[in-house]
Design a protein around this motif. Structure first.
Motif, short mmCIF file in Angstrom:
data_model
loop_
_atom_site.label_atom_id
_atom_site.label_comp_id
_atom_site.label_asym_id
_atom_site.label_seq_id
_atom_site.Cartn_x
_atom_site.Cartn_y
_atom_site.Cartn_z
N SER A 150 0.72 -1.19 -0.13
CA SER A 150 0.02 0.00 -0.03
C SER A 150 0.93 1.13 -0.06
O SER A 150 0.34 2.11 -0.57
CB SER A 150 -0.87 -0.15 1.07
OG SER A 150 -2.04 -1.10 0.99
N PRO A 151 1.88 1.31 0.68
CA PRO A 151 2.70 2.61 0.76
C PRO A 151 3.19 3.18 -0.61
O PRO A 151 3.43 4.31 -0.68
CB PRO A 151 3.94 2.37 1.60
CG PRO A 151 3.40 1.17 2.69
CD PRO A 151 2.42 0.48 1.92
N ALA A 152 3.32 2.13 -1.56
CA ALA A 152 3.94 2.63 -2.90
C ALA A 152 2.67 2.92 -3.87
O ALA A 152 2.89 3.11 -5.11
CB ALA A 152 4.51 1.44 -3.39
N VAL A 153 1.39 2.65 -3.37
CA VAL A 153 0.36 2.94 -4.25
C VAL A 153 -0.04 4.43 -4.02
O VAL A 153 -0.08 4.85 -2.98
CB VAL A 153 -0.96 1.91 -4.10
CG1 VAL A 153 -1.81 2.27 -5.07
CG2 VAL A 153 -0.47 0.73 -4.15
N VAL A 154 -0.40 5.06 -5.38
CA VAL A 154 -0.80 6.41 -5.00
C VAL A 154 -1.91 6.99 -5.81
O VAL A 154 -2.60 6.13 -6.45
CB VAL A 154 0.64 7.49 -5.58
CG1 VAL A 154 1.82 7.28 -4.99
CG2 VAL A 154 0.49 7.17 -7.13
N ASN A 155 -2.65 8.12 -5.19
CA ASN A 155 -4.01 8.69 -5.95
C ASN A 155 -3.38 9.70 -6.81
O ASN A 155 -2.46 10.59 -6.38
CB ASN A 155 -4.69 9.11 -4.53
CG ASN A 155 -5.85 9.77 -5.20
OD1 ASN A 155 -5.78 10.82 -5.61
ND2 ASN A 155 -6.94 9.13 -4.97
N ILE A 156 -3.98 9.76 -7.76
CA ILE A 156 -3.36 10.79 -8.97
C ILE A 156 -5.15 11.66 -9.32
O ILE A 156 -5.83 10.94 -9.51
CB ILE A 156 -3.16 9.96 -10.06
CG1 ILE A 156 -1.71 9.33 -9.96
CG2 ILE A 156 -2.93 11.23 -11.28
CD1 ILE A 156 -1.31 8.74 -11.14
N SER A 157 -4.90 12.86 -9.27
CA SER A 157 -5.85 13.63 -9.65
C SER A 157 -5.26 14.83 -10.61
O SER A 157 -3.98 15.21 -10.58
CB SER A 157 -6.35 14.63 -8.31
OG SER A 157 -5.48 15.11 -7.73
N THR A 158 -6.06 15.30 -11.40
CA THR A 158 -5.46 16.24 -12.42
C THR A 158 -6.36 17.50 -12.54
O THR A 158 -7.56 17.48 -12.13
CB THR A 158 -5.49 15.67 -13.79
OG1 THR A 158 -6.79 15.39 -14.34
CG2 THR A 158 -4.64 14.32 -13.83
N HIS A 208 -1.49 16.20 -9.53
CA HIS A 208 -1.39 15.95 -8.41
C HIS A 208 -1.02 14.53 -7.92
O HIS A 208 -1.85 13.41 -8.48
CB HIS A 208 -2.41 16.50 -7.63
CG HIS A 208 -2.58 17.96 -7.87
ND1 HIS A 208 -1.69 18.99 -6.93
CD2 HIS A 208 -3.58 18.54 -8.56
CE1 HIS A 208 -2.22 20.15 -7.53
NE2 HIS A 208 -3.26 19.87 -8.32
N VAL A 209 -0.04 14.18 -7.26
CA VAL A 209 0.07 12.75 -6.84
C VAL A 209 0.16 12.75 -5.22
O VAL A 209 0.98 13.39 -4.56
CB VAL A 209 1.65 12.22 -7.21
CG1 VAL A 209 1.93 10.65 -6.75
CG2 VAL A 209 1.57 12.04 -8.93
N ARG A 210 -1.04 11.85 -4.57
CA ARG A 210 -0.93 12.03 -3.20
C ARG A 210 -0.49 10.51 -2.71
O ARG A 210 -0.97 9.51 -3.21
CB ARG A 210 -2.18 12.01 -2.71
CG ARG A 210 -2.45 12.48 -1.29
CD ARG A 210 -3.75 13.11 -0.72
NE ARG A 210 -4.79 12.12 -0.87
CZ ARG A 210 -5.68 11.96 -1.76
NH1 ARG A 210 -5.90 13.05 -2.54
NH2 ARG A 210 -6.72 11.13 -1.83
N LEU A 211 0.52 10.47 -1.82
CA LEU A 211 0.94 9.21 -1.12
C LEU A 211 0.34 8.73 0.01
O LEU A 211 -0.57 9.60 0.30
CB LEU A 211 2.35 9.47 -0.68
CG LEU A 211 3.33 9.35 -1.92
CD1 LEU A 211 3.35 10.27 -3.07
CD2 LEU A 211 4.87 9.61 -1.13
#
Length: 469
Positions: free
Chosen positions: A39-47, A123-126
């Motif tokens: 999970s720590p290496a999976v990110v949420n991406i918004s634009t 945007h990349v959120r960890l």
């Protein structure tokens, strides 16, 4: 005595059921450790994208869940407007939502191209809520992949696995942000490998029954060893939501693309220059093959590597660069993995015997006119046609026409056309070949039926062909 026996029987049955349930539960995988590690290496991406739009349904046509053109296609699945609803007028930034994962400690992030397509800001959120503005390194629309870079060090990364080792029936797990619910975990099995979809000939997709929904795009697909074996990319749906069929880009394909994007910021592919179709039972018999296999060349494009090497319409490619070609959809992927300038051998079946032809591949043209015209035809008519193979013409005693290589929905599907049908006449005009067909089809009026003569497995018939636009 009977009562005692009945009680003993009930105890035995209950014990058997409990034992079976415990045994079954023990055989199911426990994903908790995998999820904690990955999970720590999976990110949420918004634009964000600055836009000014009118209603999404600008033409006033209502698109409901029974809209055939939409529901029969493979849907990219982030941020879609619900079918049958109109988007209000909007000015200013627009956000999309997807997933991704970190592949290097210094901040390279992999996701789908359609997640970030035309974005002004990414945007990349960890997992720990840190947020970064990402730089776009490069994209490859043909495989629907995009490589991002964030300015950070010592980041957690995923372990990349070998997608070639996947087999149907194996457990897989997805982590992503469906509907914006961050770090949602879903699991299932591999349903099939090497799936070739109509819209993506360069990817041998992994098919799974893992629950995938809007927001999962670009997220990782893990095997039980916690290795990424795929990137969740598409679903098949009639409703706009998950229906048990989802598709992931194999990790082997993804990492090949990543290497080129890192080095050049783009992906270059070799080009052969043929239009192909599958060999069905009838075609196999007409060509004298023992069983259906290979990629049948329906058209050789002018001034292409195929034409320069001597490949012909009616040749069946059985092997390419040593790779066996069972289905026509396998050939584009094999060719696409190679470099321009490479000289390879193609084993073809021609005139009842096999022969080897040497081909020097070239870089794929950005916009070859003949391909552009083919794309226009398939968009309007819902089908892809090719030149009539000589063997097929001889078998069914057909003098002229084009063969339908693929029905992709829309008009062709509504009119009952099928792969393998031969179109000999359209709107009162004789069809001599693909160029002829494209010219005549271009002038067909919308909303009015025109006669089309079709030969199906040797039997001619006329159908009323109507384009609805």
């Amino acid at each position: 005595m009977n009562r005692l026996l009945k009680q003993v029987s009930m105890v035995v049955v209950s014990t058997f059921i409990m034992t079976s349930m415990l045994t079954h539960a023990a055989s199911l995988p426990d994903f908790t450790e995998l999820v904690d590690d990955a999970s720590p290496a999976v990110v949420n991406i918004s634009t964000e994208q600055a836009v000014t739009t009118k209603t999404a349904n600008e033409g006033g046509q209502q698109l409901g869940p029974n809209s055939e053109e939409l529901n029969e296609f493979f849907k990219h699945f982030f941020g879609q407007q619900p079918f049958g609803q109109q988007a209000p007028q909007q000015q200013g930034p627009r956000s999309s939502l997807g997933s991704g994962f970190i592949i290097s400690h210094d901040g390279y992030v992999l996701t789908n191209n359609h997640v970030i397509d035309e974005a002004d800001v990414i945007h990349v959120r960890l997992n720990d809520r840190r947020e970064y503005v990402a730089k776009l390194v490069g994209t490859d629309p043909r495989t629907d992949l995009a490589l991002l870079k964030i300015d950070a060090d010592n980041l957690p990364i995923v372990k990349m696995g070998d997608s070639d080792k996947l087999k149907p029936g194996q457990w897989v797990l997805a982590i992503g942000s469906p509907f914006g619910f961050d770090y949602t975990v879903t699991a299932g099995i591999v349903s099939a490998t090497g799936r070739n979809l109509p819209s993506d000939s360069y990817v041998p997709f992994i098919q799974t029954d893992v629950a995938i929904n809007p927001g999962n795009s670009g997220g990782p697909l893990f095997n039980l060893d916690g290795e990424v074996v795929g990137i969740n990319s598409q679903i098949y749906t009639r409703s706009g939501g998950f229906m048990g069929v989802s598709f992931a880009i194999p990790s082997k394909v993804a990492m090949s693309v990543v290497d080129q994007l890192k080095q050049d910021g783009k992906v270059s592919r070799a080009w052969l220059g043929v239009l192909i179709q599958d060999v069905n039972n009838e075609l196999a018999e007409s060509f004298g093959l023992d069983r259906p296999s290979g990629a049948l060349i329906s058209r050789v494009l002018p001034d292409s590597p195929a034409e320069k090497s001597g490949l012909k319409s009616g040749d069946i490619i059985m092997k390419f660069n040593g790779e066996k070609i069972e289905h026509s959809g396998e050939l584009p992927y094999v060719v696409g993995q190679m470099k321009a300038g490479e000289k390879v051998d193609a084993k073809v079946y021609r005139d009842g015997k096999e022969q080897t032809i040497s081909v020097t591949l070239e870089a794929r043209p950005n916009d070859p006119k003949v391909l552009a015209q083919s794309q226009q035809d398939q968009n309007r008519l819902g089908m892809i046609v090719g030149e009539l193979p000589a063997e097929m013409a001889k078998q069914f005693d057909i003098e002229n026409g084009v063969v339908i290589e693929q029905v992709i929905g829309g008009t062709a599907a509504r009119n009952g056309l099928q792969q393998g049908d031969v179109i000999t006449m359209l709107n009162g005009q004789r069809i001599e070949g693909v160029t002829d067909f494209s010219r005549i089809a271009k002038d067909i009026p919308s909303g009015r039926s025109v006669p089309m003569r079709v030969i199906r497995q040797g039997y001619p018939m006329f159908i009323p062909f109507k384009i609805m636009e």
